[in-house]
Design an enzyme around this catalytic site. Structure first.
Site, PDB file in Angstrom:
ATOM      1  N   ARG A 120       4.776   5.017  -5.470  1.00 50.54           N
ATOM      2  CA  ARG A 120       5.091   4.115  -4.366  1.00 50.54           C
ATOM      3  C   ARG A 120       6.462   3.459  -4.501  1.00 50.54           C
ATOM      4  O   ARG A 120       6.969   2.915  -3.525  1.00 50.54           O
ATOM      5  CB  ARG A 120       4.028   2.997  -4.299  1.00 50.54           C
ATOM      6  N   LYS A 210     -12.329   8.615  -5.768  1.00 49.67           N
ATOM      7  CA  LYS A 210     -12.267   8.896  -4.331  1.00 49.67           C
ATOM      8  C   LYS A 210     -12.106  10.409  -4.126  1.00 49.67           C
ATOM      9  O   LYS A 210     -11.748  11.125  -5.067  1.00 49.67           O
ATOM     10  CB  LYS A 210     -11.124   8.116  -3.683  1.00 49.67           C
ATOM     11  N   HIS A 211     -12.434  10.907  -2.966  1.00 49.83           N
ATOM     12  CA  HIS A 211     -12.869  10.281  -1.724  1.00 49.83           C
ATOM     13  C   HIS A 211     -14.324  10.698  -1.501  1.00 49.83           C
ATOM     14  O   HIS A 211     -14.576  11.813  -1.060  1.00 49.83           O
ATOM     15  CB  HIS A 211     -12.013  10.733  -0.553  1.00 49.83           C
ATOM     16  N   HIS A 223      -6.888  11.031   8.109  1.00 56.14           N
ATOM     17  CA  HIS A 223      -5.960  10.071   8.702  1.00 56.14           C
ATOM     18  C   HIS A 223      -5.847  10.294  10.206  1.00 56.14           C
ATOM     19  O   HIS A 223      -5.551   9.352  10.953  1.00 56.14           O
ATOM     20  CB  HIS A 223      -4.556  10.224   8.086  1.00 56.14           C
ATOM     21  N   ASP A 297     -12.188   3.720   2.391  1.00 54.17           N
ATOM     22  CA  ASP A 297     -10.835   4.217   2.600  1.00 54.17           C
ATOM     23  C   ASP A 297     -10.234   3.376   3.726  1.00 54.17           C
ATOM     24  O   ASP A 297     -10.943   2.590   4.390  1.00 54.17           O
ATOM     25  CB  ASP A 297     -10.881   5.698   2.980  1.00 54.17           C
TER      26      ASP A 297
END
Length: 1000
Positions: A120, A210-211, A223, A297
């Site tokens: 990130r 996850k997921h 998404h 999520d």
């Protein structure tokens, strides 16, 4: 039982062994009744207990208005946590401190940092993707990697990592998981996920699997839509759910619920798994008895948001069994919707209270009961410390997967027989991959851009025609082309995934496999290779998984044997390669490029001390600049250049710069020839030197007092020869060069180039040899350093080998070593700006010397001499020194026998208080008994060590006891030799001792 099945069973046993290891398990039942949890819970209003279940998104690079909005929400509602996505580390820390100061209850700070916070944050070391880690088949290395992730997170004030991804990626066209998965084997993914969890939770970072219930076998992205997982319960139990169940059994703190439609687990049409009580409560809570945190999520994703309005879907998520609402589209509507659900009886206050207690218990476990502000001091240095880089290096090295090695091409042998082209596909400027390849041997770079045309390919093929080895780095990229399609009342999005594999790319791969000896390296998802139609493998094939700079550097080292090969494919690639495929290479054969920490040294201390020593030297004008290299245990751990070529500071010193080696030539040129000729039996060390140089024998035509001087005595500098003769003075009269000796043009009789455009008469060589024969001879048996014999060795080499001296060295050593940057007369091969200047010669050549040998005795031989004349950079000189250190072996080739090397490097005449070996310099015989200032070369050098120094400010030293190589190259004679400040400051010895100090 096939070898493949045996391998699979062995891997499974390794994974199972990893599960049995101790680690910090998260036990919610032991935390819920903690006094701090109870005290904080009692201080919260019912509305605040709801807010503790909400984590809002934020970013350190948001505008101030967005940051203030988050701050106000925290103050107003007492939110449970924030999730940082992007931004600068220092800004994130400052913002974290602001948010925490604004909160009544300490905030959870979370990051979606699957391969570390560098995922990130630009500027922070990112670790390998999960799939690359999976290729290591090493739970221990994965655990070590996530320990470093945890350390970075704690330094940033982060408590929760939304990882590991434990989806089983069985769909190559998966648009959202892919490289985020550890692989396609449930057992492998479970073992990797467990190791990932251990590294985090042993350091009190909450891990979140996850997921759930498994996003690995979908061709759509949650998404943008609601993916369907259509498989039977038997398939789901054995594949998708398997790693989640294993991690729950082993005490993972968190599980993230995904927005997937799984009809076999909940038949309700179109319901996302994140909102399904049958899936969340039914499986996680009831069947598996999971008592940790269940986190949704992101609730702004289409897989959830299309199911209802903000507030409504978040209430459904809590009812389904989730404890935390992550990334809601609208915080105000979310909290209002949950309150309404409580009022309407959809949710009970008891359910809210239990979820709130779980959140508080997790906060206590993560240390939020002892929260303190996070410091920004030395933040970037702490995040990017050498340990983080070392862990990343180890993981990459263990993961690089060698899939083809026809005729044992890798590690490459016979460098002197190869003309190597390095092709970067998808790049137009030199890559880290190409740069490291060029450190091993002479290479030429070529490029093909992204989406190259057939014409561009043909142009490159023409350029590659004369090369007998092509190393191609495929820097493929991922383009996501999506096609919309209508399914019932819902718009589905079906991706098509391409990795830059156009028709031209396939033509290139066919050309490399069928028309050239080649090595291809895929710096991309392994699925890129699976897209190749009718794939024919090249002679060498490496799956490198990522386009990361460090991945490129280590892949280059694997090709030349700087590192071995142990990675295995974590996925299958069509019919070409299966999971678990990968060729092992255990032994390394050439120098490796790494960092000091890999050999137990401290980079910060080394840099600080050496920087200080060299900076003082440059400041006091001991030298304009220098190049320093050190290798330990076959690993180059220090490569650094300082200063400039000259004091006007126009040209900074570069690693590729060539320095005049001066007397280091004696051991890297002349002595190398003697070593080889001795090894072949053409020189007998116990013979007289005159046996191989008849000019020293008495004859009817001349007398000689040197006939009985022995090779051993001469090479050990105790034969009685005087140190030096100034031959050039015989060609000068009245401070001018005599015309009879010089020409400004090269002709048959004038071929000894003493400087560009200045040629000495060939016959002058005979005068030199005569002067040496007639020179004064002192009584033998006393150590007196002399270079006279080294002026003769090149001619002896030619007489005994039938080759020119330079050809002999190139053929037997330099080119085979890949050391094309060790050379005489570098102006014939290299541009002037790569050659560091030496002295302004005001007496003989009346010019600035650059690219021509500084030593006048070597100059009158046309630059080809045994006492001086070689130029080199530190990197290539290290290869020769490594061969010496390894007693004659390098790159898988035995250049010299161990017996020969041991003989030449031992002290020959200690009874005469002579420290020298044969040609090689050695430490003082009483080095441990004298003061540090009197020691030579420094106090730490072992009696077994050897090396040489050079007048221009060069120095090399190798120590078999500590497996150490040290090279210091400088031009201390610029602009004049008159002051030897470098020697007075003892710079070279101080730097060498710094390495010994760090070893000890």
């Amino acid at each position: 039982m096939t070898n493949r099945i045996k391998k699979a069973i062995l891997l499974l046993l390794i994974f199972m062994a990893a599960w049995g290891k101790t680690f910090a398990q998260f036990r919610m039942d032991e935390l819920l009744e903690n006094p701090w949890v109870d005290s904080v819970f009692q201080s919260l209003t019912p509305d605040q207990r709801i807010a503790q279940l909400v984590w809002v998104n934020t970013a350190a690079n948001n505008d101030i208005a967005a940051q203030l909005k988050v701050t106000e929400m925290i103050k107003k509602h007492n939110l449970g946590g924030v999730i940082f996505f992007t931004g600068d580390p220092e800004e994130q820390v400052k913002l974290t401190n602001v948010y925490q100061a604004s909160a009544q209850t300490p905030l959870f700070v979370a990051m979606d940092a699957e391969w570390g916070v560098g995922m990130r944050m630009p500027g922070v070391i990112p670790f390998p993707y999960n799939m690359m880690m999976g290729a290591s088949y090493s739970p221990e290395l994965i655990k070590e990697t996530t320990r470093e992730m945890a350390r970075q997170m704690k330094r940033l004030g982060v408590h929760v990592n939304l990882g590991p991804v434990v989806d089983i990626n069985t769909e190559p066209q998966n648009p959202i998981i892919g490289m985020r998965s550890f692989g396609e084997s449930p057992a492998q993914v479970a073992a990797c996920g467990l190791a990932y969890m251990q590294g985090l939770q042993e350091n009190n970072i909450i891990a979140v699997a996850k997921h759930f219930p498994g996003h690995g076998d979908t061709q759509s992205d949650s998404h943008f839509t609601l993916p369907v997982v259509p498989y039977s319960t038997e398939r789901l139990d054995s594949v998708e759910l398997y790693p989640f169940k294993k991690l729950v059994e082993q005490g993972i703190a968190g599980v993230m619920s995904a927005h997937l439609n799984v009809p076999q687990l909940d038949e309700q049409e179109g319901i996302p798994s994140s909102l399904s009580p049958k899936i969340i409560n039914g499986i996680l809570r009831d069947q598996w008895n999971f008592n940790g945190l269940i986190i949704t999520d992101a609730m702004n994703m289409a897989g959830a948001s299309t199911y209802g309005e903000p507030g409504e879907i978040e209430a459904l998520a809590l009812k389904a069994g989730n404890d935390v609402i992550e990334f809601p589209k609208d915080v105000e509507q979310t909290i209002a919707g949950i309150k309404k659900a409580v009022e309407n009886g959809l949710l009970s206050q008891e359910e809210i209270d239990l979820k709130c207690r779980r959140v508080l218990a997790a906060k206590y476990w993560a240390g939020l009961n002892k929260l303190s502000p996070v410091s920004t001091r030395n933040l970037m240095q702490d995040l990017n410390n050498p340990q983080a880089e070392l862990v990343k290096r180890k993981m990459i090295e263990a993961s690089l997967t060698l899939l083809e090695n026809q005729s044992q091409l890798i590690p490459i042998q016979g460098l002197d027989t190869l003309k190597v082209a390095c092709l970067a596909v998808g790049r137009t400027t030199p890559t880290p991959f190409q740069n490291i390849l060029s450190k091993y041997t002479k290479t030429d770079n070529f490029f093909l851009p992204e989406q190259f045309t057939a014409a561009e390919l043909e142009e490159v093929k023409t350029k590659l025609k004369d090369y007998n080895l092509v190393i191609a780095g495929l820097h493929l990229y991922e383009s996501k082309r999506r096609h919309s399609m209508q399914v019932g009342n819902m718009q589905k999005i079906r991706p098509q995934r391409s990795y830059g594999l156009t028709h031209e790319t396939e033509n290139l791969l066919n050309y490399l496999a069928n028309e050239k000896k080649s090595i291809a390296v895929f710096f991309s998802s392994p699925y890129a290779l699976a897209e190749v139609k009718n794939f024919t493998p090249p002679a060498g094939l490496i799956m490198a998984y990522q386009n990361d700079s460090l991945v490129q550097e280590l892949a280059a080292q694997q090709i030349f044997g700087g590192i071995g090969a142990s990675g295995k494919l974590p996925v299958s690639l069509e019919n070409y390669y299966k999971i678990g495929d990968g060729i092992n290479i255990e032994n390394t054969v050439r120098l490796k490029y790494t960092i000091p920490e890999e050999v137990g040294m401290n980079a910060q201390r080394l840099n600080h001390r050496i920087d200080s020593i060299v900076s003082e030297a440059i400041q006091k004008k001991a030298t304009p600049g220098c190049s320093v290299l050190a290798a330990k245990n076959g690993k180059i751990i220090f490569r650094k250049t300082y200063g400039f070529h000259t004091y006007d500071q126009r040209t900074p010193v570069s690693e590729d710069d060539l320095y005049d080696l001066a007397s280091v030539t004696k051991i890297s040129g002349a002595l190398a020839a003697v070593l080889k000729l001795s090894d072949e039996g053409k020189i007998n060390l116990d013979n007289k030197f005159s046996h191989d140089w008849p000019d020293w024998k008495k004859s009817l035509f001349h007398s000689s007092d040197k006939e009985n001087l022995g090779w051993r005595e001469i090479l050990a500098h105790q034969a009685g020869l005087i140190p030096y003769l100034n031959y050039w003075t015989e060609t000068v009269k009245d401070n001018k060069l005599e015309d009879r000796w010089y020409s400004f043009q090269e002709t048959d009789g004038y071929q000894l180039e003493v400087a560009p455009g200045l040629f000495l008469k060939n016959k002058f060589k005979k005068r030199i040899y005569k002067d040496i024969r007639k020179s004064e001879l002192n009584p033998p048996g006393k150590y007196v350093y002399s270079g006279l014999s080294f002026l003769i060795i090149p001619q002896i080499t030619e007489n005994l080998s039938g080759q020119t001296y330079a050809e002999f060295l190139d053929k037997n050593f330099y080119h085979s070593l890949g050391a094309y940057n060790i050379t005489y007369n570098p102006l014939d091969k290299f541009p002037l700006d790569r050659i560091v200047p030496t002295e302004y010669d005001a007496h003989y050549r009346k010019r600035q010397i650059q690219g021509t040998v500084h030593d006048e005795a070597a100059a009158v031989f046309g630059g080809f001499s045994g006492n001086a004349g070689l130029f080199a950079n530190a990197n290539d000189l290290a290869k020769l020194m490594a061969m010496y250190l390894q007693m004659g072996t390098y790159g898988g080739t035995q250049y010299l026998s161990r017996n020969t090397m041991e003989e030449f490097t031992r002290v020959q005449f200690p009874e005469n208080n002579n420290r020298r070996g044969l040609g090689f310099d050695k430490p003082l015989l009483n080095n441990k008994e004298v003061t540090p200032e009197q020691s030579y070369p420094c106090p730490g050098a072992s009696p077994e060590s050897f090396g040489h120094s050079g007048f221009t400010g060069t120095f090399v030293w190798t120590d078999p006891t500590y497996n150490l190589i040290y090279i210091f190259l400088s031009n201390r004679v610029y602009p004049t030799r008159e002051t030897n400040m470098l020697g007075k400051l003892n710079v070279r010895s101080q730097v060498l001792q710094t390495f010994y100090d760090e070893i000890h």
